[in-house]
Write a protein that holds these residues in place. Sequence first.
Motif, short mmCIF file in Angstrom:
data_model
loop_
_atom_site.label_atom_id
_atom_site.label_comp_id
_atom_site.label_asym_id
_atom_site.label_seq_id
_atom_site.Cartn_x
_atom_site.Cartn_y
_atom_site.Cartn_z
N ILE A 64 56.30 5.79 -2.67
CA ILE A 64 56.25 5.94 -1.22
C ILE A 64 54.84 6.33 -0.83
O ILE A 64 54.25 7.23 -1.43
CB ILE A 64 57.30 6.96 -0.69
N THR A 65 54.29 5.62 0.13
CA THR A 65 52.90 5.86 0.53
C THR A 65 52.82 6.93 1.61
O THR A 65 53.84 7.43 2.10
CB THR A 65 52.28 4.57 1.07
N SER A 66 51.60 7.23 2.00
CA SER A 66 51.39 8.24 3.04
C SER A 66 52.00 7.81 4.37
O SER A 66 52.37 8.65 5.19
CB SER A 66 49.90 8.52 3.21
N ASP A 67 52.09 6.50 4.56
CA ASP A 67 52.67 5.98 5.80
C ASP A 67 54.17 5.81 5.74
O ASP A 67 54.79 5.31 6.68
CB ASP A 67 52.03 4.63 6.14
N GLY A 68 54.76 6.18 4.58
CA GLY A 68 56.19 6.04 4.44
C GLY A 68 56.65 4.68 3.97
O GLY A 68 57.85 4.39 3.95
N VAL A 69 55.70 3.84 3.56
CA VAL A 69 56.06 2.53 3.04
C VAL A 69 56.57 2.70 1.61
O VAL A 69 55.94 3.40 0.80
CB VAL A 69 54.85 1.58 3.06
N THR A 70 57.68 2.08 1.31
CA THR A 70 58.29 2.23 -0.01
C THR A 70 58.22 0.92 -0.80
O THR A 70 58.27 -0.17 -0.23
CB THR A 70 59.75 2.68 0.10
N ASN A 71 58.09 1.08 -2.09
CA ASN A 71 58.11 -0.06 -3.00
C ASN A 71 58.99 0.30 -4.19
O ASN A 71 58.98 1.45 -4.64
CB ASN A 71 56.69 -0.39 -3.49
N TYR A 72 59.70 -0.69 -4.69
CA TYR A 72 60.62 -0.44 -5.80
C TYR A 72 60.42 -1.48 -6.89
O TYR A 72 60.23 -2.66 -6.62
CB TYR A 72 62.07 -0.49 -5.30
#
Length: 124
Positions: free
Chosen positions: A55-63
């Motif tokens: 999860i990035t600082s902007d709240g973007v998630t990757n799985y």
Amino acid sequence: QVQLVESGGGLVQAGGSLRLSCAASGTASVGIFTIDTMDWYRQTPGKQRELVAQITSDGVTNYADPGKGRFTTSKDNAMNTGYLQMNALKPGDTAVYYCHALIRSQYHGDFEVWGRGTQVTVSS
């Protein structure tokens, strides 16, 4: 310094759920700090540590593929804590889970920190 402490691991039956937490705490020497990006990794004996979720600082998630559709990561910036919600667990998810974070601090700039890991065991 900043320390990451994972919790929430344990033994669960296949199909069950666990919620891992990763809490960051710091000493006065680092000043005010925030978690920028937080990653979750897992490792089994004899294998390399593999990325599970980010999860990035902007709240973007990757799985990564193993957890897609089953795992959800989130972050509470006010509490400096990250989470990994794991549903529909499989025996293949058995591993030690580690959190890793990019920390932005008032006095020490940016640096990376690893937690010590928490064991997740899924029984069939």
